[in-house]
Design a protein around this motif. Structure first.
Motif, short mmCIF file in Angstrom:
data_model
loop_
_atom_site.label_atom_id
_atom_site.label_comp_id
_atom_site.label_asym_id
_atom_site.label_seq_id
_atom_site.Cartn_x
_atom_site.Cartn_y
_atom_site.Cartn_z
N GLN A 1 2.53 7.19 -6.71
CA GLN A 1 1.64 8.13 -7.46
C GLN A 1 1.62 9.43 -6.51
O GLN A 1 0.92 10.37 -6.68
CB GLN A 1 0.00 7.58 -7.01
CG GLN A 1 -0.23 6.23 -7.97
CD GLN A 1 -1.55 5.77 -7.67
OE1 GLN A 1 -2.23 6.37 -7.01
NE2 GLN A 1 -1.89 4.76 -8.49
N ASP A 2 2.89 9.64 -5.92
CA ASP A 2 2.98 10.98 -5.09
C ASP A 2 3.74 11.75 -6.25
O ASP A 2 4.93 11.81 -6.43
CB ASP A 2 3.94 10.54 -4.01
CG ASP A 2 4.31 11.77 -3.03
OD1 ASP A 2 4.11 12.69 -3.63
OD2 ASP A 2 4.42 11.36 -1.89
N ARG B 1 -5.90 7.80 -10.52
CA ARG B 1 -4.88 7.56 -9.62
C ARG B 1 -5.42 6.54 -8.33
O ARG B 1 -5.01 5.97 -7.83
CB ARG B 1 -4.12 8.74 -9.12
CG ARG B 1 -3.07 9.06 -10.30
CD ARG B 1 -2.44 10.37 -10.14
NE ARG B 1 -2.06 10.64 -8.88
CZ ARG B 1 -2.62 11.65 -8.11
NH1 ARG B 1 -3.50 12.57 -8.80
NH2 ARG B 1 -2.29 11.99 -6.72
N ASP B 2 -6.65 7.26 -8.04
CA ASP B 2 -7.34 6.51 -6.97
C ASP B 2 -7.71 5.36 -6.94
O ASP B 2 -7.79 4.38 -6.33
CB ASP B 2 -8.62 7.74 -6.73
CG ASP B 2 -9.25 6.85 -5.46
OD1 ASP B 2 -8.95 6.99 -4.38
OD2 ASP B 2 -10.58 6.62 -5.44
N THR C 1 2.58 1.63 -3.33
CA THR C 1 1.56 2.20 -4.47
C THR C 1 1.17 4.12 -4.19
O THR C 1 1.39 4.48 -5.09
CB THR C 1 0.13 1.50 -4.35
OG1 THR C 1 0.32 0.03 -4.39
CG2 THR C 1 -0.73 1.94 -5.16
N GLU C 2 1.28 4.25 -2.92
CA GLU C 2 1.00 5.62 -2.58
C GLU C 2 2.20 6.34 -3.15
O GLU C 2 2.13 7.47 -3.68
CB GLU C 2 1.07 5.81 -1.06
CG GLU C 2 -0.45 5.15 -0.51
CD GLU C 2 -0.23 5.34 0.95
OE1 GLU C 2 0.58 5.56 1.63
OE2 GLU C 2 -1.53 4.86 1.59
N GLU D 1 -4.15 -2.59 -4.01
CA GLU D 1 -4.33 -3.03 -2.72
C GLU D 1 -5.31 -4.38 -3.07
O GLU D 1 -4.73 -5.26 -2.40
CB GLU D 1 -5.00 -2.15 -1.91
CG GLU D 1 -4.29 -0.98 -1.68
CD GLU D 1 -5.02 0.33 -0.73
OE1 GLU D 1 -6.20 -0.16 -0.49
OE2 GLU D 1 -4.47 1.30 -0.95
N ARG E 1 -4.99 2.68 -7.15
CA ARG E 1 -4.56 2.47 -5.68
C ARG E 1 -5.52 1.38 -5.33
O ARG E 1 -4.84 0.41 -4.56
CB ARG E 1 -4.49 3.87 -4.81
CG ARG E 1 -3.35 5.00 -4.79
CD ARG E 1 -3.40 5.77 -3.76
NE ARG E 1 -4.45 6.35 -3.83
CZ ARG E 1 -4.46 7.82 -4.34
NH1 ARG E 1 -3.56 8.02 -4.93
NH2 ARG E 1 -5.68 8.41 -4.60
N LYS F 1 0.81 -1.13 -0.05
CA LYS F 1 0.10 -0.12 -0.03
C LYS F 1 0.76 1.19 0.03
O LYS F 1 0.55 2.27 -0.89
CB LYS F 1 -1.07 0.02 1.11
CG LYS F 1 -1.89 1.15 1.26
CD LYS F 1 -2.82 1.07 2.45
CE LYS F 1 -3.61 2.18 2.59
NZ LYS F 1 -4.76 2.26 3.73
N TYR F 2 2.02 1.24 0.71
CA TYR F 2 2.79 2.36 0.95
C TYR F 2 3.44 2.38 -0.63
O TYR F 2 3.66 3.63 -0.83
CB TYR F 2 3.94 2.18 1.90
CG TYR F 2 4.72 3.55 2.07
CD1 TYR F 2 4.29 4.72 2.48
CD2 TYR F 2 6.28 3.07 1.79
CE1 TYR F 2 5.35 5.71 2.18
CE2 TYR F 2 7.10 4.22 2.00
CZ TYR F 2 6.89 5.49 2.21
OH TYR F 2 7.58 6.67 2.28
#
Length: 657
Positions: A112-113, A158-159, A108-109, A166, A162, A105-106
């Motif tokens: 997309q940062d 992007r959402d 993936t975040e 997950e 994510r 999860k991190y």
């Protein structure tokens, strides 16, 4: 590691200790602390990167070094996935799965940062930025990965990406767990063990009901399908093995395939195979389909000739036989080798007691690559199970890593054979540590199991030798995924050489395996190469076409692909895709085994078969291919070693032998 004040270590790697494991301590707490602590460190380093407000502030080199520290910490946190596959405590396995989800999860975040991407994208990759070739390659690959994660897409896309990521992690874990936890078996009368070796029969006594239990674990499965003369029993065991994780994984796999298709679509790719192949040697999804057909076209006639030989032999037992089933293939291939090539697998296996093979493997690879393997007592490793054997690895007297061999089956353990990272090596920071996870018998091994052990150990050697550089991105087995099998497949060649085998292959009387027997084994091994190639393509076709298009009935479509590519008919009632673990990690890329085999045959063509330990070739291969990790494209690594681009010629010659 402490050193005398007047003595300096000859390598920065030697200045660091291996990872400390809890041994008999609280594994559940340790796994959580290890993962969460490293995730916290990753977040601190990411903030250092993002604090560089301008492209010149701190210098590109310093910013990229902070990003490298973040990637190191992420890899350390992500290695918690190992414990989900090997730890004997189900609670630890479940906790490791939960933590792996947090790590992904991190990741993936991060992918997309946009603020993080902006800083890295603004770095000066030119001479003024202070980046050397390796650093520029790190930056190029990092920026590519951000784009492949959707960093440049709109907020809604992007959402959704994510959420899909997950979901994919959870589905992958479910898929693997269902396979890992589902050991099936058949129960048969003792007389149905006809043809099995004496030690196998002794290890499988009848229970109170007068029946013998045979499981789908490899130490039961492989000898039974190779030597068991009861065709119905072979069929029943093959069917049980082909239905592991059925029906649970049918739905899981369909969901996973749908997630991958939607992910590729959102990122602008025509298909998941196109997305996946973009970062591989092969380049495109269409090229995968073409490669599968190319191999099939070259090998099919030989395969048909070979299966005709099997059918002829089967008709000796069953005159009415019309075909050779999958569960017949190993058994009748063994009979053909015994009767036509004078190679009796039951005699061959007497030369391969497990303990001798394991030590022989260490001796052979040590001599070949100049490595030393020093056993580490279990109290000093704090290992997770009594079966695990650990060794410190040294090169020219300097410790460069540690390996752990977990080679026997047990409940809840990973069911196949693979190498897992425990620690990725970084010069001056941390020693590479790898774990070899297999499921071999504690007694005698089949020769093909010896070959498998050499193969998997090749990954371990690659992980350690390639883990001596500066950048996490290139540490260990970090080449394109369709090249990673090539070094391991090439190491298999040493398990076929008479002089090599003579160093460790001895029977209970202490007699060395005869050279003429090894020569006969090699001749016999040529039989079945066509069958192997086309059957592999039937697996590769499943891997590719399951991902390329939606199919409502994976069993029916898989059977169709088997009829198209393999010379064996589908097994009625089987759902092999549910136990086909490579559909997770390899996704649409199972072709890579054959692609890598093409390259491995080319790599091996540079060696002298009369001198398998020639120091000049072995050291050149070690230094130009294995030790480079992912610091160059695989095609360039091969060209550096061979002095030319790779070709199909050596593989075609091998197939024609």
């Amino acid at each position: 590691m402490a050193h005398d004040t007047d003595t300096q270590p000859t390598s920065t790697s030697d200045a660091h200790e291996p990872l400390g494991l809890p041994g008999s301590g609280d594994w559940l707490a340790w796994v959580g602390e290890r993962c969460e602590g490293q995730l916290a460190e990753a977040k601190r380093q990411v903030e250092h990167v993002k604090s560089a407000q301008g492209p010149g502030e701190g210098g590109a080199r310093e910013v990229l070094a902070a990003w490298n520290r973040a990637e190191i910490a992420i890899a350390n946190a992500g290695s918690v996935a190992l414990w989900a596959e090997v730890h004997p405590d189900a609670g630890v396995r479940d906790r490791a799965d939960e933590l792996s989800q947090q790590v992904q999860k991190y990741v993936t975040e991060l992918g997309q940062d946009r603020d993080l991407f902006a800083v890295l994208d603004a770095l000066d990759a030119g001479p003024q930025g202070g980046l050397d070739d390796d650093a520029r390659r790190v930056l190029d690959h990092t920026l590519r990965d951000f784009r492949r994660a959707g960093v440049d897409r709109d907020d809604a896309t992007r959402d959704r990406l994510r959420k899909l990521s997950e979901r994919a992690v959870k589905l992958s874990q479910d898929f693997g767990r269902n396979i890992r936890d589902d050991v099936r078996s058949i129960r048969i009368a003792p007389e149905r063990l006809a043809g099995l070796p004496d030690d196998y029969r002794a290890a499988h006594p009848a229970d109170d009901d007068g029946l013998v239990t045979i499981t789908t674990d490899y130490p039961d499965l492989v000898p039974f399908t190779t030597f068991g003369s009861d065709a119905d029993a072979r069929r029943d065991l093959a069917l049980a093995q082909s239905n592991v994780a059925w029906p649970a994984n049918d739905e899981v796999l369909q969901d996973l395939l749908a997630v991958r298709r939607e992910t590729a679509d959102l990122l602008g790719y025509a298909s998941w195979p196109d997305y996946d192949a973009e970062v591989k040697m092969i380049g495109t999804g269409q090229a995968i389909a073409e490669f599968i057909d190319r191999i099939s076209d070259v090998a099919i006639e030989r395969a048909r000739q070979e299966v005709a030989v099997l059918l002829e032999r089967k008709r000796v037992d069953d005159p009415a036989a019309e075909d050779v089933a999958t569960y017949d293939s190993r058994y009748y291939a063994e009979l053909v080798r015994r009767e036509q090539y004078e190679v009796d697998g039951q005699v061959v296996r007497t030369y391969f007691p497990f303990e001798s093979v394991r030590q022989g493997l260490l001796d052979v690879t040590g001599r070949l690559f100049g490595l030393g393997w020093t056993p580490v007592p279990q109290p000093d490793t704090g290992t997770w199970h009594a079966d695990v054997a650990s060794y410190d690895v040294d090169l020219e007297g300097v410790r460069i890593g540690r390996i752990h061999l977990d080679l026997h089956p047990r409940e809840g353990k990973y069911k196949h054979a693979a190498q897992f990272d425990m620690v990725k090596g970084i010069a001056g920071e941390q020693l590479p540590e790898g774990v070899l996870v297999c499921n071999f018998s504690r007694g005698l091994m089949e020769h093909d199991e010896v070959v498998t052990l050499f193969h998997e150990f090749g990954h371990l050697v690659h992980h350690v030798l390639g883990g001596q550089g500066e950048w996490l991105r290139f540490s260990g087995v970090a080449t394109e995924w369709d090249f990673v099998e090539a070094p391991s497949q090439m190491l298999e060649e040493w398990a076929w050489d008479a002089d090599v085998l003579a160093t460790f292959a001895r029977n209970a009387e202490g007699e060395t395996i005869p050279a003429d027997l090894v020569a006969a084994m090699r001749r016999a091994d040529h039989f079945g190469k066509g069958i192997y190639a086309v059957h592999q393509m039937s697996y590769a076709a499943r891997s590719y076409w399951f991902h390329a298009r939606q199919h409502d009935d994976l069993t029916a479509y898989g059977d169709e692909l088997q009829r198209r590519y393999s010379v064996f008919p589908p097994l009625e009632g089987a759902h092999m895709h549910c136990a086909f673990g490579h559909l997770d990690g390899y996704s649409s890329g199972y072709y890579t085994y054959m692609w890598s085999l093409v390259i491995s045959k080319d790599l091996f063509s540079a060696f002298d078969r009369d001198d398998m330990f020639a120091a000049d070739k072995a050291s050149a291969y070690r230094d130009k291919v294995l030790a480079m990790g992912g610091s160059k494209d695989a095609a360039d690594l091969v060209a550096d070693f061979l002095g030319r681009p790779y070709s199909f010629d050596a593989w075609a010659a091998w197939l024609a032998e």
